[in-house]
Design a protein around this motif. Structure first.
Motif, mmCIF file in Angstrom:
data_model
loop_
_atom_site.group_PDB
_atom_site.id
_atom_site.type_symbol
_atom_site.label_atom_id
_atom_site.label_comp_id
_atom_site.label_asym_id
_atom_site.label_seq_id
_atom_site.Cartn_x
_atom_site.Cartn_y
_atom_site.Cartn_z
ATOM 1 N N VAL A 124 -21.757 51.108 -0.541
ATOM 2 C CA VAL A 124 -22.803 51.495 0.409
ATOM 3 C C VAL A 124 -23.097 50.329 1.334
ATOM 4 N N SER A 125 -23.225 50.621 2.634
ATOM 5 C CA SER A 125 -23.543 49.579 3.608
ATOM 6 C C SER A 125 -24.318 50.185 4.766
ATOM 7 N N THR A 126 -24.996 49.337 5.487
ATOM 8 C CA THR A 126 -25.544 49.744 6.780
ATOM 9 C C THR A 126 -24.499 49.405 7.842
ATOM 10 N N PRO A 127 -24.653 49.893 9.094
ATOM 11 C CA PRO A 127 -23.628 49.665 10.111
ATOM 12 C C PRO A 127 -23.610 48.263 10.712
ATOM 13 N N GLN A 128 -24.608 47.418 10.395
ATOM 14 C CA GLN A 128 -24.671 46.116 11.048
ATOM 15 C C GLN A 128 -23.618 45.170 10.487
ATOM 16 N N GLU A 129 -23.169 44.238 11.301
ATOM 17 C CA GLU A 129 -22.048 43.373 10.960
ATOM 18 C C GLU A 129 -22.308 42.524 9.724
ATOM 19 N N VAL A 130 -23.541 42.023 9.562
ATOM 20 C CA VAL A 130 -23.825 41.154 8.425
ATOM 21 C C VAL A 130 -23.685 41.912 7.116
ATOM 22 N N ALA A 131 -24.017 43.195 7.120
ATOM 23 C CA ALA A 131 -23.851 44.016 5.918
ATOM 24 C C ALA A 131 -22.386 44.379 5.713
ATOM 25 N N LEU B 72 -16.546 54.665 1.606
ATOM 26 C CA LEU B 72 -17.746 53.993 2.089
ATOM 27 C C LEU B 72 -18.825 55.007 2.420
ATOM 28 N N ILE B 73 -20.069 54.613 2.221
ATOM 29 C CA ILE B 73 -21.210 55.411 2.687
ATOM 30 C C ILE B 73 -21.985 54.558 3.682
ATOM 31 N N GLU B 74 -22.175 55.097 4.884
ATOM 32 C CA GLU B 74 -22.968 54.391 5.886
ATOM 33 C C GLU B 74 -24.409 54.868 5.776
ATOM 34 N N ASN B 75 -25.261 54.001 5.246
ATOM 35 C CA ASN B 75 -26.679 54.333 5.125
ATOM 36 C C ASN B 75 -27.437 53.740 6.317
ATOM 37 N N MET B 76 -28.550 54.390 6.658
ATOM 38 C CA MET B 76 -29.336 53.985 7.823
ATOM 39 C C MET B 76 -28.460 54.013 9.075
ATOM 40 N N ALA B 77 -27.628 55.044 9.163
ATOM 41 C CA ALA B 77 -26.653 55.140 10.256
ATOM 42 C C ALA B 77 -27.336 55.247 11.609
ATOM 43 N N TRP B 78 -28.445 55.939 11.669
ATOM 44 C CA TRP B 78 -29.244 56.055 12.891
ATOM 45 C C TRP B 78 -30.638 56.500 12.518
ATOM 46 N N PHE B 79 -31.554 56.351 13.438
ATOM 47 C CA PHE B 79 -32.918 56.819 13.221
ATOM 48 C C PHE B 79 -33.116 58.135 13.953
ATOM 49 N N THR B 80 -33.629 59.105 13.244
ATOM 50 C CA THR B 80 -33.936 60.408 13.837
ATOM 51 C C THR B 80 -35.398 60.732 13.567
ATOM 52 N N PRO B 81 -36.225 60.832 14.580
ATOM 53 C CA PRO B 81 -37.625 61.226 14.364
ATOM 54 C C PRO B 81 -37.690 62.676 13.877
ATOM 55 N N ALA B 82 -38.592 62.935 12.949
ATOM 56 C CA ALA B 82 -38.709 64.286 12.401
ATOM 57 C C ALA B 82 -39.027 65.304 13.488
ATOM 58 N N GLU B 83 -39.800 64.867 14.510
ATOM 59 C CA GLU B 83 -40.198 65.816 15.561
ATOM 60 C C GLU B 83 -39.108 65.965 16.630
ATOM 61 N N LEU B 84 -38.094 65.086 16.593
ATOM 62 C CA LEU B 84 -36.986 65.180 17.544
ATOM 63 C C LEU B 84 -35.661 65.100 16.778
ATOM 64 N N PRO B 85 -35.332 66.129 16.003
ATOM 65 C CA PRO B 85 -34.181 66.072 15.097
ATOM 66 C C PRO B 85 -32.840 65.913 15.799
ATOM 67 N N GLU B 86 -32.781 66.173 17.099
ATOM 68 C CA GLU B 86 -31.513 66.045 17.813
ATOM 69 C C GLU B 86 -31.266 64.628 18.328
ATOM 70 N N ASN B 87 -32.313 63.818 18.301
ATOM 71 C CA ASN B 87 -32.205 62.465 18.843
ATOM 72 C C ASN B 87 -31.672 61.482 17.796
ATOM 73 N N LYS B 88 -30.829 60.546 18.243
ATOM 74 C CA LYS B 88 -30.295 59.523 17.366
ATOM 75 C C LYS B 88 -30.476 58.148 18.017
ATOM 76 N N TYR B 89 -31.110 57.231 17.268
ATOM 77 C CA TYR B 89 -31.309 55.870 17.751
ATOM 78 C C TYR B 89 -30.595 54.924 16.788
ATOM 79 N N TYR B 90 -29.591 54.207 17.301
ATOM 80 C CA TYR B 90 -28.737 53.379 16.446
ATOM 81 C C TYR B 90 -29.355 51.988 16.299
ATOM 82 N N ILE B 91 -30.299 51.884 15.375
ATOM 83 C CA ILE B 91 -31.083 50.656 15.206
ATOM 84 C C ILE B 91 -30.218 49.507 14.689
ATOM 85 N N PHE B 92 -29.314 49.792 13.761
ATOM 86 C CA PHE B 92 -28.499 48.738 13.132
ATOM 87 C C PHE B 92 -27.064 48.717 13.649
#
Length: 369
Positions: free
Chosen positions: A242-249, A272-292
């Motif tokens: 399991v990893s997040t998408p950021q390089e250090v991980a 591999l499992i990519e965890n925390m792949a993107w942030f999706t607000p519950a009120e905007l389920p179609e939106n994806k914000y790639y924080i990591f």
């Protein structure tokens, strides 16, 4: 006074074993090793198991019978030996005969959500109809009891086929054991490597895991004695990193994959499992914000030629579910629940492919010269 073996047997015939109500002689519990040296008498009493609860009381009663029915001058105290067949543990290469697949869930570094993924994967596999067990092998930071809402559980011992075994806690259909059940949840676990390794072995060897389709093991982050102990104790069907998408991980995830695939360990990596792949607000389920960062695990999977089993978004409900002891995978109709169900389906497929194409993994035997 002359003492004969028959006098001793006649006295012991007046002593009854509480477990059956039969006297020691007719029950065949007096071993054929009676020794008489003047007034000193010694012999053995046979019990079915070494932890028989009546051993002390039966020996006391046998001493009393001989002193009462033969002579108070007989030297018998301390000369009656209990004997019982040794309870044999399963063969070292078949410690979990009822378990079909053993999956190690690992991460190169802490904080990537490995334990959350392990908990939800276990619940999702149960939702698919499989029998699942989960061992919290993160000895120094056990979190599974909280995630399964069983922090107050105290696993007990129960006799199974003549052995006293730990009974795992169970919730949401998942059998669970953790060192967290045996230590104060507010205290740090200050153990040396050997102590932690021995605790892990006991949770594997001396627990009643029963029949399982999938046995998930939530490992500590990084690479440590615990990882080595695990592969030396069990033949691991496959490992998941399991990893997040950021390089250090990803740098640490690469090391984790290297550990499992190295010549000395040689455990297949299921993916591999990519965890925390993107942030999706519950009120905007179609939106994806790639924080990591975006698709870092996908690129690493392609580079190392291992499958990408799933991408799990950041949604507040995942955190809330872990804190409240209700994993989000319990509700497959939500975004996160559907992600974990899809992950579980992919794991099942990869396990089947692995079992069809590869021989069973053997536990690692490291010899020192």
């Amino acid at each position: 006074m002359k003492i004969y073996p028959k006098l001793i047997m006649d006295a012991l015939a007046k002593v009854r074993y509480p477990g059956t109500g039969k006297d020691l002689v007719s029950a065949g519990m007096v071993e054929d090793d009676i020794r008489i040296e003047g007034m000193k008498v010694s012999f053995s009493i046979i019990f079915e198991k070494p932890n028989d609860p009546f051993i002390k009381s039966v020996i006391k009663a046998a001493e009393t019978a001989i002193l009462t029915y033969i002579s108070p001058d007989v030297e018998i105290k301390g000369n009656i030996r209990p004997i019982a067949p040794e309870l044999v543990r399963p063969d070292e290469d078949h410690l979990l005969p009822g378990v079909k697949n053993i999956i190690a869930i690992s991460s190169g570094k802490g904080g990537v959500g490995k334990s959350t993924v392990a908990a939800n994967l276990a619940v999702a596999l149960t939702g698919l109809g499989y029998n699942v067990g989960l061992l919290d092998a993160d000895i120094f930071g056990p979190s599974q009891p909280k995630m399964f809402n069983v922090e107050d559980a105290r696993p007990y011992m129960e006799e199974v086929n003549g052995r006293e075994l730990i009974q795992p806690a169970e919730n949401y259909g998942v059998k669970l054991l953790s060192i967290g059940f045996f230590v104060n949840k507010n205290d740090a676990v200050l153990w040396r490597g050997s102590m932690a390794s021995n605790a892990l072995k006991q949770l594997i060897r001396d627990a009643n895991w029963g029949e399982l389709d999938y046995f998930l093991i939530d490992l500590p982050p990084g690479t440590s004695d615990i990882h080595l102990t695990l592969v030396q104790t069990l033949g691991i069907t496959g490992a998941i990193v399991v990893s997040t998408p950021q390089e250090v991980a990803l740098a640490d995830a690469r090391k984790g994959i290297s550990m499992f695939t190295g010549d000395k360990i040689n455990v297949p990596v299921l993916g591999l499992i990519e965890n925390m792949a993107w942030f999706t607000p519950a009120e905007l389920p179609e939106n994806k914000y790639y924080i990591f960062g975006k698709e870092g695990c996908k690129r690493l999977a392609e580079e190392l030629d291992v499958p990408l089993l799933g991408q799990i978004p950041i949604v507040q409900s995942i955190c809330d579910g872990g804190d409240s002891g209700k994993p989000v995978a319990l509700n497959p109709d939500t975004i996160t629940g559907a992600a974990f169900r899809s992950l579980a389906e992919n794991v099942v497929i990869k396990i089947e492919e692995r079992n069809q194409s590869l021989d069973p993994t053997q536990r690692v035997i490291i010899t020192t010269k």
